[in-house]
Design a protein around this motif. Structure first.
Motif, PDB file in Angstrom:
ATOM      1  N   ILE A  57       0.832  -1.204   0.000  1.00 57.50           N
ATOM      2  CA  ILE A  57       0.000   0.000   0.000  1.00 57.50           C
ATOM      3  C   ILE A  57       0.865   1.253   0.000  1.00 57.50           C
ATOM      4  N   ILE A  58       1.921   1.265   0.793  1.00 53.96           N
ATOM      5  CA  ILE A  58       2.818   2.422   0.850  1.00 53.96           C
ATOM      6  C   ILE A  58       3.520   2.621  -0.492  1.00 53.96           C
ATOM      7  N   SER A  59       3.985   1.541  -1.107  1.00 53.72           N
ATOM      8  CA  SER A  59       4.677   1.679  -2.392  1.00 53.72           C
ATOM      9  C   SER A  59       3.722   2.165  -3.485  1.00 53.72           C
ATOM     10  N   ILE A  60       2.491   1.708  -3.476  1.00 58.26           N
ATOM     11  CA  ILE A  60       1.505   2.176  -4.460  1.00 58.26           C
ATOM     12  C   ILE A  60       1.180   3.648  -4.225  1.00 58.26           C
ATOM     13  N   ALA A  61       1.080   4.076  -2.970  1.00 60.60           N
ATOM     14  CA  ALA A  61       0.807   5.483  -2.665  1.00 60.60           C
ATOM     15  C   ALA A  61       1.958   6.370  -3.148  1.00 60.60           C
ATOM     16  N   ILE A  62       3.190   5.944  -2.905  1.00 60.41           N
ATOM     17  CA  ILE A  62       4.350   6.724  -3.371  1.00 60.41           C
ATOM     18  C   ILE A  62       4.357   6.805  -4.889  1.00 60.41           C
ATOM     19  N   LEU A  63       4.070   5.710  -5.552  1.00 58.84           N
ATOM     20  CA  LEU A  63       4.019   5.696  -7.012  1.00 58.84           C
ATOM     21  C   LEU A  63       2.923   6.635  -7.530  1.00 58.84           C
ATOM     22  N   ALA A  64       1.781   6.656  -6.865  1.00 59.64           N
ATOM     23  CA  ALA A  64       0.680   7.535  -7.277  1.00 59.64           C
ATOM     24  C   ALA A  64       1.063   9.001  -7.113  1.00 59.64           C
ATOM     25  N   ILE A  65       1.755   9.347  -6.039  1.00 59.39           N
ATOM     26  CA  ILE A  65       2.165  10.736  -5.811  1.00 59.39           C
ATOM     27  C   ILE A  65       3.157  11.180  -6.875  1.00 59.39           C
ATOM     28  N   VAL A  66       4.137  10.341  -7.183  1.00 60.94           N
ATOM     29  CA  VAL A  66       5.136  10.678  -8.200  1.00 60.94           C
ATOM     30  C   VAL A  66       4.483  10.798  -9.576  1.00 60.94           C
ATOM     31  N   THR A  67       3.590   9.895  -9.897  1.00 59.96           N
ATOM     32  CA  THR A  67       2.900   9.931 -11.193  1.00 59.96           C
ATOM     33  C   THR A  67       2.047  11.192 -11.324  1.00 59.96           C
ATOM     34  N   THR A  68       1.351  11.567 -10.272  1.00 57.28           N
ATOM     35  CA  THR A  68       0.534  12.778 -10.290  1.00 57.28           C
ATOM     36  C   THR A  68       1.393  14.019 -10.514  1.00 57.28           C
ATOM     37  N   ALA A  69       2.544  14.069  -9.871  1.00 60.41           N
ATOM     38  CA  ALA A  69       3.442  15.223 -10.050  1.00 60.41           C
ATOM     39  C   ALA A  69       3.906  15.330 -11.500  1.00 60.41           C
ATOM     40  N   PHE A  70       4.288  14.215 -12.098  1.00 57.22           N
ATOM     41  CA  PHE A  70       4.735  14.245 -13.493  1.00 57.22           C
ATOM     42  C   PHE A  70       3.602  14.610 -14.445  1.00 57.22           C
ATOM     43  N   LEU A  71       2.413  14.065 -14.220  1.00 60.71           N
ATOM     44  CA  LEU A  71       1.285  14.389 -15.098  1.00 60.71           C
ATOM     45  C   LEU A  71       0.915  15.864 -15.000  1.00 60.71           C
ATOM     46  N   THR A  72       0.965  16.438 -13.810  1.00 57.74           N
ATOM     47  CA  THR A  72       0.677  17.859 -13.641  1.00 57.74           C
ATOM     48  C   THR A  72       1.699  18.699 -14.389  1.00 57.74           C
ATOM     49  N   MET A  73       2.967  18.313 -14.296  1.00 58.07           N
ATOM     50  CA  MET A  73       4.021  19.052 -14.980  1.00 58.07           C
ATOM     51  C   MET A  73       3.820  18.995 -16.499  1.00 58.07           C
ATOM     52  N   PHE A  74       3.536  17.834 -17.040  1.00 54.25           N
ATOM     53  CA  PHE A  74       3.349  17.698 -18.483  1.00 54.25           C
ATOM     54  C   PHE A  74       2.096  18.425 -18.955  1.00 54.25           C
ATOM     55  N   THR A  75       1.029  18.385 -18.172  1.00 54.75           N
ATOM     56  CA  THR A  75      -0.205  19.060 -18.550  1.00 54.75           C
ATOM     57  C   THR A  75      -0.010  20.566 -18.605  1.00 54.75           C
TER      58      THR A  75
END
Length: 122
Positions: free
Chosen positions: A20-38
């Protein structure tokens, strides 16, 4: 050797909390990258629109330099000889006055209105 064998047999894998912790960290990193690209894509799109509007205004100036008839509503011009530019050069007591006419093109991109101006000598 049997000591290492027992250790490997007791290892059962990741716990649920670790997953659960690893999935949460992955989700946070993915959200940051998607926001930057958008935001980058939005910036590129806005720059393209701004460049297109500026190019259109420049084209209107160029097409109306010699043609004073049927000006579009966003183009204003002064009569030849009614506008002046004064040039003062550092270290020179002389003031040079150049007469001509001014052409203004008003254009809007987004909520911002700009005026592109040119001066044409007589």
């Amino acid at each position: 050797m049997s000591k290492y064998k027992n250790y490997l047999q007791n290892e059962k894998g990741f716990t649920l909390i670790e997953l659960i912790i690893s999935i949460a960290i992955l989700a946070i990193v993915t959200t940051a990258f998607l926001t930057m690209f958008t935001s980058g894509i939005v910036g590129i799109s806005n720059s393209g629109k701004k460049s297109f509007d500026h190019y259109t205004a420049q084209s209107q100036i160029e097409s109306n330099i010699n043609d004073l008839e049927d000006l579009p509503s966003n183009v204003t011009t002064t009569a030849p000889g009614t506008s002046n530019i004064s040039l003062i050069f550092p270290g020179s007591p002389n003031i040079f006055v150049i007469s001509g006419r001014q052409i203004d093109v008003r254009y809007t991109y987004g909520r911002i209105t700009k005026i592109l101006t040119t001066f044409i000598t007589n």
